[in-house]
Design a protein around this motif. Structure first.
Motif, mmCIF file in Angstrom:
data_model
loop_
_atom_site.group_PDB
_atom_site.id
_atom_site.type_symbol
_atom_site.label_atom_id
_atom_site.label_comp_id
_atom_site.label_asym_id
_atom_site.label_seq_id
_atom_site.Cartn_x
_atom_site.Cartn_y
_atom_site.Cartn_z
ATOM 1 N N GLY A 108 4.408 -14.837 2.350
ATOM 2 C CA GLY A 108 5.054 -13.547 2.115
ATOM 3 C C GLY A 108 4.277 -12.646 1.191
ATOM 4 O O GLY A 108 3.109 -12.853 0.956
ATOM 5 N N PRO A 109 4.933 -11.651 0.685
ATOM 6 C CA PRO A 109 6.299 -11.176 0.889
ATOM 7 C C PRO A 109 6.468 -10.500 2.247
ATOM 8 O O PRO A 109 5.534 -10.479 3.052
ATOM 9 C CB PRO A 109 6.500 -10.191 -0.262
ATOM 10 C CG PRO A 109 5.134 -9.680 -0.558
ATOM 11 C CD PRO A 109 4.192 -10.823 -0.265
ATOM 12 N N LYS A 110 7.634 -9.926 2.474
ATOM 13 C CA LYS A 110 7.980 -9.395 3.794
ATOM 14 C C LYS A 110 7.006 -8.341 4.297
ATOM 15 O O LYS A 110 6.674 -8.317 5.473
ATOM 16 C CB LYS A 110 9.400 -8.828 3.791
ATOM 17 C CG LYS A 110 10.466 -9.887 3.727
ATOM 18 C CD LYS A 110 11.853 -9.290 3.742
ATOM 19 C CE LYS A 110 12.897 -10.378 3.624
ATOM 20 N NZ LYS A 110 14.249 -9.841 3.613
ATOM 21 N N LYS A 111 6.552 -7.453 3.416
ATOM 22 C CA LYS A 111 5.622 -6.402 3.845
ATOM 23 C C LYS A 111 4.308 -7.009 4.342
ATOM 24 O O LYS A 111 3.738 -6.548 5.319
ATOM 25 C CB LYS A 111 5.340 -5.427 2.705
ATOM 26 C CG LYS A 111 6.512 -4.541 2.348
ATOM 27 C CD LYS A 111 6.116 -3.463 1.364
ATOM 28 C CE LYS A 111 5.823 -4.064 0.014
ATOM 29 N NZ LYS A 111 5.625 -3.085 -1.050
ATOM 30 N N ASN A 165 -4.492 -1.932 6.562
ATOM 31 C CA ASN A 165 -3.130 -1.904 6.013
ATOM 32 C C ASN A 165 -2.759 -3.261 5.420
ATOM 33 O O ASN A 165 -2.180 -3.343 4.339
ATOM 34 C CB ASN A 165 -2.136 -1.500 7.110
ATOM 35 C CG ASN A 165 -0.730 -1.419 6.604
ATOM 36 O OD1 ASN A 165 -0.465 -0.905 5.529
ATOM 37 N ND2 ASN A 165 0.193 -1.929 7.402
ATOM 38 N N PHE A 166 -3.095 -4.345 6.114
ATOM 39 C CA PHE A 166 -2.800 -5.684 5.595
ATOM 40 C C PHE A 166 -3.505 -5.911 4.262
ATOM 41 O O PHE A 166 -2.907 -6.439 3.323
ATOM 42 C CB PHE A 166 -3.230 -6.773 6.589
ATOM 43 C CG PHE A 166 -3.074 -8.152 6.017
ATOM 44 C CD1 PHE A 166 -1.856 -8.802 6.067
ATOM 45 C CD2 PHE A 166 -4.136 -8.785 5.387
ATOM 46 C CE1 PHE A 166 -1.698 -10.058 5.510
ATOM 47 C CE2 PHE A 166 -3.990 -10.047 4.825
ATOM 48 C CZ PHE A 166 -2.768 -10.683 4.887
ATOM 49 N N ILE A 167 -4.759 -5.538 4.191
ATOM 50 C CA ILE A 167 -5.521 -5.756 2.954
ATOM 51 C C ILE A 167 -4.864 -5.032 1.784
ATOM 52 O O ILE A 167 -4.720 -5.595 0.695
ATOM 53 C CB ILE A 167 -6.993 -5.341 3.147
ATOM 54 C CG1 ILE A 167 -7.675 -6.305 4.127
ATOM 55 C CG2 ILE A 167 -7.730 -5.302 1.812
ATOM 56 C CD1 ILE A 167 -9.051 -5.860 4.592
ATOM 57 N N LEU A 168 -4.426 -3.810 2.001
ATOM 58 C CA LEU A 168 -3.753 -3.061 0.937
ATOM 59 C C LEU A 168 -2.429 -3.715 0.539
ATOM 60 O O LEU A 168 -2.093 -3.803 -0.643
ATOM 61 C CB LEU A 168 -3.525 -1.613 1.364
ATOM 62 C CG LEU A 168 -4.791 -0.774 1.514
ATOM 63 C CD1 LEU A 168 -4.463 0.591 2.095
ATOM 64 C CD2 LEU A 168 -5.513 -0.642 0.180
ATOM 65 N N ARG A 169 -1.663 -4.173 1.518
ATOM 66 C CA ARG A 169 -0.390 -4.834 1.219
ATOM 67 C C ARG A 169 -0.609 -6.169 0.504
ATOM 68 O O ARG A 169 0.142 -6.514 -0.408
ATOM 69 C CB ARG A 169 0.420 -5.031 2.488
ATOM 70 C CG ARG A 169 0.987 -3.730 3.009
ATOM 71 C CD ARG A 169 1.709 -3.928 4.315
ATOM 72 N NE ARG A 169 2.137 -2.649 4.843
ATOM 73 C CZ ARG A 169 3.395 -2.359 5.117
ATOM 74 N NH1 ARG A 169 4.331 -3.251 4.951
ATOM 75 N NH2 ARG A 169 3.706 -1.171 5.587
#
Length: 181
Positions: A108-111, A165-169
């Motif tokens: 996780g988390p969800k994002k 986007n994944f890397i930033l999250r």
């Protein structure tokens, strides 16, 4: 005002102030303990998450590298450009990223979970569209081949954006120190 009433009111005011201070202190201690517990929990999760995210990004970058030839080309792509080997490599990489996405989703988390699963789906789509485009090389399939090429290019670009986007999250999840809800 009578001296007796003033004394009672003074004692009452002192009691109310003491009770209020005790309640505020109790709330502050509870809140401090909650923040400390959350911070410790986040600290314990940070290292395993870091390792999982790093592995996922490594596998996702492999797909991005293999897909970069599709996202940077224009409509002039010749049908024999997508080879059997390229398609097989994409399918292998998409399979690996699916397993890595499951691991990233579990920590996780969800994002981050949502972003990892989106990348896994796009990786599979990318491999499928490359295979379709590879199979549409005959002249009678020229119109379908052009649509397939546009879809392949769109999914390759979408994949790249989703990985960013994944890397930033993931970075945001690793930066969370537990002090906020």
């Amino acid at each position: 005002m009578d001296a007796g009433i003033a004394a009672v009111l003074g004692a009452l005011a002192g009691s109310v102030a003491t009770i209020g201070a005790a309640m505020a202190t109790g709330w502050a201690q509870r809140e401090g303990a909650r923040i400390a517990a959350r911070s410790e929990h986040q600290r314990q999760r940070r290292e395993p998450r870091h390792l999982v995210y790093k592995e996922f990004i490594s596998k996702a970058e492999l797909v991005r590298h293999r897909a970069s030839i599709y996202s940077s080309l224009d409509d002039g792509l010749t049908p024999d450009y997508v080879t059997e080997q390229q398609v097989n490599e994409l399918f292998e990489a998409a399979t690996e990223i699916k397993a890595a996405a499951t691991e990233a989703a579990l920590v996780g988390p969800k994002k981050v979970t949502a972003a990892a699963l989106a990348i896994a789906h796009l990786g599979s789509d990318l491999a499928a569209y490359a295979a379709i485009f590879r199979d549409l090389t005959e002249p009678q399939h020229q119109q379908i081949g052009k649509r397939s090429h546009r879809k392949l290019v769109r999914v390759a670009k979408e994949y790249q954006n989703s990985l960013d986007n994944f890397i930033l999250r993931a970075q945001g999840a690793l930066d969370d120190d537990g002090s906020r809800k």
